[in-house]
Motif scaffolding. Sequence first.
Motif, PDB file in Angstrom:
ATOM      1  N   SER A   1       0.842  -1.204   0.000  1.00 30.18           N
ATOM      2  CA  SER A   1       0.000   0.000   0.000  1.00 30.18           C
ATOM      3  C   SER A   1       0.868   1.242   0.000  1.00 30.18           C
TER       4      SER A   1
ATOM      5  N   ARG B   1      -1.086   4.739  -0.637  1.00 33.11           N
ATOM      6  CA  ARG B   1      -2.086   5.708  -0.177  1.00 33.11           C
ATOM      7  C   ARG B   1      -2.701   5.353   1.177  1.00 33.11           C
ATOM      8  N   THR B   2      -3.152   4.123   1.311  1.00 31.02           N
ATOM      9  CA  THR B   2      -3.901   3.760   2.521  1.00 31.02           C
ATOM     10  C   THR B   2      -3.003   3.820   3.747  1.00 31.02           C
TER      11      THR B   2
ATOM     12  N   ARG C   1      -5.556  -4.589   6.140  1.00 34.50           N
ATOM     13  CA  ARG C   1      -5.647  -4.876   4.699  1.00 34.50           C
ATOM     14  C   ARG C   1      -5.369  -6.357   4.527  1.00 34.50           C
TER      15      ARG C   1
ATOM     16  N   GLN D   1     -11.735   3.841   0.623  1.00 37.02           N
ATOM     17  CA  GLN D   1     -11.565   4.393  -0.721  1.00 37.02           C
ATOM     18  C   GLN D   1     -12.862   5.033  -1.190  1.00 37.02           C
TER      19      GLN D   1
ATOM     20  N   MET E   1      -4.637  -7.087  -6.543  1.00 40.57           N
ATOM     21  CA  MET E   1      -3.574  -7.743  -5.780  1.00 40.57           C
ATOM     22  C   MET E   1      -4.028  -9.153  -5.397  1.00 40.57           C
TER      23      MET E   1
ATOM     24  N   PRO F   1      -3.117   2.327  -7.400  1.00 40.72           N
ATOM     25  CA  PRO F   1      -2.263   2.544  -8.560  1.00 40.72           C
ATOM     26  C   PRO F   1      -2.957   2.145  -9.870  1.00 40.72           C
TER      27      PRO F   1
END
Length: 308
Positions: free
Chosen positions: A52, A54-55, A103, A133, A230, A267
């Motif tokens: 990750s 951003r998160t 996550r 998100q 992913m 991404p």
Amino acid sequence: MWPRSLLAIADLPPADIELLLDRAQAQKADPSGPHGRACAGRSLALLFEKPSLRTRVSFELAMQRLGGTALYLSPAEVGLGKREPVKDVARVLGGYCDAIACRTFSQEVLVELADWSGVPVINALSDWEHPCQALADLLTVREQLGGTQGHTLAYVGDGNNVARSLALGAASVGMHVRLASPPAFTLDEASTTVAASRGEASGGSIRLLEDPREAVAGADVVYTDVWTSMGQEDEAAARRRAFLGYQVSRELLALARPGAIVMHDLPAHRGEEITDAAIESEQSVVFAQAENRLHAQQAVLWRLVGQD
Ligand code: CP
Ligand code: NVA
């Protein structure tokens, strides 16, 4: 009643989504306002089984901005369910921390963490949903279009975690959602039914389509996500074939409302689900959207971890 954890947008009543968006906007406008230190003295564990940017960064900084601490635990460190059972990790972290953002691959892991930890658990992306998100996405739509009510959002591509949270969230706040996917990759029926009933209540709607052009025609927002998420890397070649014709390009965007915005959670795989020209175009708001992860995260932390 407000859920103790944030595992899915499907669990979050529409009024609570609006409340979080209001809070995110207020906090963004006035960072040192009355809730500026809502998480002082509190700690958040970031338990990540997948990469990750951003998160992770937005959770760490959101916690810091609210006066709290975040601890990042990488996949190799914890071995969730491998080195140690999930329910043991849950109780250990619950003893140290005030909340856990995780996550992971399966939604069941999140449910188990929430059942055993005794503290709020936040879904930082699972294979099923990516609720944080979606909150940042709706915040971005509010800012860019002046609101969400009555606007049309066309999602082109895989009916995946991002699509599910987005569709449920957008239908909850009065948007007309059109999802265009190859039939084998469309959104599941149960989520579509929930989104439809939320749409009925909010004045929004959801339609599942096959033709991306039909979805994008006249839309205010054009959104896409990767074709290969992913954990699906083995399927990448087959997915590239299945999604041919679902690329967001300038040609596809030309069908949208003039001035429509282009969104992507990032991404991005340029040349697959989106062209470089589309993501770099003046219509693209992807970096404002990425920044909004920080503001949306602060609202979530204020609500679930904050003291006031
Ligand atoms: N959009 C998103 O969740 O990005 P990361 O995978 O970098 O956190
Ligand atoms: N659908 C993507 C989103 C990444 C933020 C994935 O799960 O990999």
